[in-house]
Design a protein around this motif. Structure first.
Motif, PDB file in Angstrom:
ATOM      1  N   LYS A   2       5.221  -7.955 -24.916  1.00 24.07           N
ATOM      2  CA  LYS A   2       6.581  -7.659 -24.491  1.00 24.07           C
ATOM      3  C   LYS A   2       7.305  -6.843 -25.564  1.00 24.07           C
ATOM      4  N   HIS A   3       8.063  -5.829 -25.109  1.00 23.76           N
ATOM      5  CA  HIS A   3       8.861  -5.004 -26.003  1.00 23.76           C
ATOM      6  C   HIS A   3      10.274  -4.894 -25.435  1.00 23.76           C
ATOM      7  N   GLU A   4      11.270  -4.854 -26.322  1.00 27.39           N
ATOM      8  CA  GLU A   4      12.662  -4.683 -25.931  1.00 27.39           C
ATOM      9  C   GLU A   4      13.179  -3.378 -26.533  1.00 27.39           C
ATOM     10  N   VAL A   5      13.725  -2.503 -25.668  1.00 29.77           N
ATOM     11  CA  VAL A   5      14.203  -1.198 -26.117  1.00 29.77           C
ATOM     12  C   VAL A   5      15.533  -0.895 -25.441  1.00 29.77           C
ATOM     13  N   GLU A   6      16.480  -0.372 -26.216  1.00 34.28           N
ATOM     14  CA  GLU A   6      17.779   0.013 -25.688  1.00 34.28           C
ATOM     15  C   GLU A   6      17.886   1.527 -25.587  1.00 34.28           C
ATOM     16  N   ALA A   7      18.616   1.996 -24.580  1.00 37.90           N
ATOM     17  CA  ALA A   7      18.846   3.428 -24.404  1.00 37.90           C
ATOM     18  C   ALA A   7      20.234   3.637 -23.839  1.00 37.90           C
ATOM     19  N   ASP A  56      26.817   6.092 -16.201  1.00 40.74           N
ATOM     20  CA  ASP A  56      26.578   6.248 -17.634  1.00 40.74           C
ATOM     21  C   ASP A  56      26.644   4.889 -18.328  1.00 40.74           C
ATOM     22  N   GLY A  57      26.214   4.876 -19.592  1.00 44.27           N
ATOM     23  CA  GLY A  57      26.324   3.648 -20.373  1.00 44.27           C
ATOM     24  C   GLY A  57      25.042   3.300 -21.087  1.00 44.27           C
ATOM     25  N   GLY A  58      24.992   2.062 -21.585  1.00 47.86           N
ATOM     26  CA  GLY A  58      23.825   1.574 -22.293  1.00 47.86           C
ATOM     27  C   GLY A  58      22.985   0.675 -21.407  1.00 47.86           C
ATOM     28  N   PHE A  59      21.674   0.683 -21.630  1.00 44.61           N
ATOM     29  CA  PHE A  59      20.740  -0.075 -20.807  1.00 44.61           C
ATOM     30  C   PHE A  59      19.672  -0.713 -21.700  1.00 44.61           C
ATOM     31  N   LEU A  60      19.314  -1.939 -21.357  1.00 43.89           N
ATOM     32  CA  LEU A  60      18.273  -2.663 -22.086  1.00 43.89           C
ATOM     33  C   LEU A  60      17.040  -2.778 -21.200  1.00 43.89           C
ATOM     34  N   LEU A  61      15.903  -2.369 -21.740  1.00 42.44           N
ATOM     35  CA  LEU A  61      14.622  -2.446 -21.037  1.00 42.44           C
ATOM     36  C   LEU A  61      13.731  -3.494 -21.680  1.00 42.44           C
ATOM     37  N   HIS A  62      13.137  -4.355 -20.854  1.00 45.64           N
ATOM     38  CA  HIS A  62      12.044  -5.201 -21.289  1.00 45.64           C
ATOM     39  C   HIS A  62      10.770  -4.618 -20.690  1.00 45.64           C
ATOM     40  N   ALA A  63       9.855  -4.200 -21.561  1.00 38.85           N
ATOM     41  CA  ALA A  63       8.589  -3.609 -21.118  1.00 38.85           C
ATOM     42  C   ALA A  63       7.451  -4.577 -21.404  1.00 38.85           C
ATOM     43  N   PHE A  64       6.646  -4.850 -20.397  1.00 41.18           N
ATOM     44  CA  PHE A  64       5.521  -5.764 -20.522  1.00 41.18           C
ATOM     45  C   PHE A  64       4.227  -4.965 -20.361  1.00 41.18           C
ATOM     46  N   VAL A  65       3.493  -4.830 -21.462  1.00 36.86           N
ATOM     47  CA  VAL A  65       2.258  -4.049 -21.466  1.00 36.86           C
ATOM     48  C   VAL A  65       1.080  -4.992 -21.300  1.00 36.86           C
ATOM     49  N   ASP A  66       0.360  -4.829 -20.193  1.00 29.72           N
ATOM     50  CA  ASP A  66      -0.814  -5.654 -19.872  1.00 29.72           C
ATOM     51  C   ASP A  66      -0.487  -7.148 -19.823  1.00 29.72           C
ATOM     52  N   PRO A 224      17.788  -8.268 -19.394  1.00 32.85           N
ATOM     53  CA  PRO A 224      17.764  -6.806 -19.464  1.00 32.85           C
ATOM     54  C   PRO A 224      18.318  -6.141 -18.212  1.00 32.85           C
ATOM     55  N   SER A 225      18.659  -4.869 -18.361  1.00 29.91           N
ATOM     56  CA  SER A 225      19.095  -4.056 -17.225  1.00 29.91           C
ATOM     57  C   SER A 225      17.922  -3.692 -16.330  1.00 29.91           C
ATOM     58  N   MET A 226      16.741  -3.521 -16.955  1.00 32.31           N
ATOM     59  CA  MET A 226      15.547  -3.094 -16.247  1.00 32.31           C
ATOM     60  C   MET A 226      14.324  -3.760 -16.858  1.00 32.31           C
ATOM     61  N   VAL A 227      13.294  -3.880 -16.054  1.00 34.42           N
ATOM     62  CA  VAL A 227      12.023  -4.430 -16.510  1.00 34.42           C
ATOM     63  C   VAL A 227      10.907  -3.500 -16.054  1.00 34.42           C
ATOM     64  N   ALA A 228       9.997  -3.188 -16.971  1.00 29.80           N
ATOM     65  CA  ALA A 228       8.837  -2.352 -16.628  1.00 29.80           C
ATOM     66  C   ALA A 228       7.562  -3.121 -16.946  1.00 29.80           C
ATOM     67  N   THR A 229       6.613  -3.067 -16.036  1.00 31.07           N
ATOM     68  CA  THR A 229       5.283  -3.613 -16.285  1.00 31.07           C
ATOM     69  C   THR A 229       4.294  -2.454 -16.326  1.00 31.07           C
ATOM     70  N   LEU A 230       3.408  -2.472 -17.322  1.00 30.78           N
ATOM     71  CA  LEU A 230       2.410  -1.422 -17.478  1.00 30.78           C
ATOM     72  C   LEU A 230       1.037  -2.069 -17.586  1.00 30.78           C
ATOM     73  N   SER A 231       0.147  -1.668 -16.707  1.00 22.77           N
ATOM     74  CA  SER A 231      -1.224  -2.185 -16.708  1.00 22.77           C
ATOM     75  C   SER A 231      -2.183  -1.015 -16.880  1.00 22.77           C
ATOM     76  N   ARG A 232      -2.964  -1.042 -17.962  1.00 21.54           N
ATOM     77  CA  ARG A 232      -3.850   0.070 -18.280  1.00 21.54           C
ATOM     78  C   ARG A 232      -4.988   0.139 -17.284  1.00 21.54           C
ATOM     79  N   THR A 233      -5.214   1.349 -16.741  1.00 20.35           N
ATOM     80  CA  THR A 233      -6.240   1.530 -15.728  1.00 20.35           C
ATOM     81  C   THR A 233      -7.380   2.427 -16.171  1.00 20.35           C
ATOM     82  N   ALA A 234      -7.152   3.244 -17.230  1.00 20.77           N
ATOM     83  CA  ALA A 234      -8.205   4.149 -17.683  1.00 20.77           C
ATOM     84  C   ALA A 234      -7.937   4.574 -19.103  1.00 20.77           C
ATOM     85  N   SER A 235      -8.956   5.028 -19.800  1.00 23.61           N
ATOM     86  CA  SER A 235      -8.814   5.519 -21.182  1.00 23.61           C
ATOM     87  C   SER A 235      -8.424   6.976 -21.186  1.00 23.61           C
TER      88      SER A 235
END
Length: 235
Positions: A2-7, A56-66, A224-235
């Motif tokens: 899990k990663h937390e990033v603001e933009a 407009d404004g600030g947004f917090l993302l929680h990204a979940f990698v695998d 968070p404002s948004m949540v992203a899930t990322l699942s690796r499918t290829a190299s």
């Protein structure tokens, strides 16, 4: 992981991207004229993920990698949007306002570094799903009350009042500058505005306020404002 990033954005849109996957002409296209066409094309190609925020404004993302989002956040996920071919080539994914996105020229982002951030991800192709979040009214305040003491709740509420009073005092002083006499403005309005600004500054130095503010920030970081899930499918 899990990663937390603001933009932040002043153009009502955000980007998730790896600069190395973008074409050389991206910088010019994104800064000169309307970048809608190139953003749409690159989004369809999986070379960036373009997010229309609706404001407009600030947004917090929680990204979940695998890994999947934690159970605490799942009930609030809405409007999933998925791409099957999000590409990572540099080992990092950037999250920032669309107006700061870049291929080679990161000068705008360096000028305003608080408008984005990044997190690590292995090179390859990912299936990415982006969710918006929707929370019941008062959830932030309720979580804060559950974790704070009565004193912390009191100073947190008082600080909000002092900040509102400071803003109102400054606006009043600005209006009075044009309609009141110089003597009246310097005698009454200017000192009142100065005191109103000074009060929250001094208040914020209290240890009880600082502990309350730490709790409040922790609560907001959990939602968070948004949540992203990322699942690796290829190299």
């Amino acid at each position: 992981m899990k990663h937390e990033v603001e933009a932040g954005t002043d153009a009502a849109s955000l980007l998730l991207f790896d600069p190395l996957t973008l074409p050389d002409e991206f910088d010019a296209a994104n800064r000169d004229g309307d970048p809608t066409e190139i953003l749409n094309d690159l989004h369809d190609q999986g070379r960036l993920f373009w997010i229309n925020t609706g404001g407009d404004g600030g947004f917090l993302l929680h990204a979940f990698v695998d890994e999947e989002p934690n159970e605490d956040i799942r009930p609030y996920l809405r409007d999933p949007e998925t791409t099957e071919q999000f590409i990572v080539a540099s080992g990092r994914i950037f999250f920032m306002g669309a107006e700061y996105g870049y291929r080679n020229d990161d000068s705008q982002f360096k000028r305003y570094p608080g408008m984005g951030g990044s997190f690590p991800a292995e090179n390859g192709t990912y299936t990415m799903t982006l969710y918006r979040t929707e929370y019941p009214d008062g959830i932030h305040e309720e979580r804060f009350r559950q974790r704070s003491t009565r004193a912390q709740q009191l100073v947190h509420g008082t600080f909000s009042f002092l900040m509102a009073a400071a803003v109102l005092s400054v606006i009043t002083a600005l209006i009075a500058f044009f309609i009141a006499s110089w003597a009246t403005w310097f005698t009454y309005f200017l000192p009142a505005a100065a005191l109103a600004i000074l009060a929250p500054m001094l208040f914020s130095r209290l240890s009880v306020f600082q502990s309350a503010d730490t709790i409040w920030k922790a609560v907001n970081n959990e939602l968070p404002s948004m949540v992203a899930t990322l699942s690796r499918t290829a190299s």
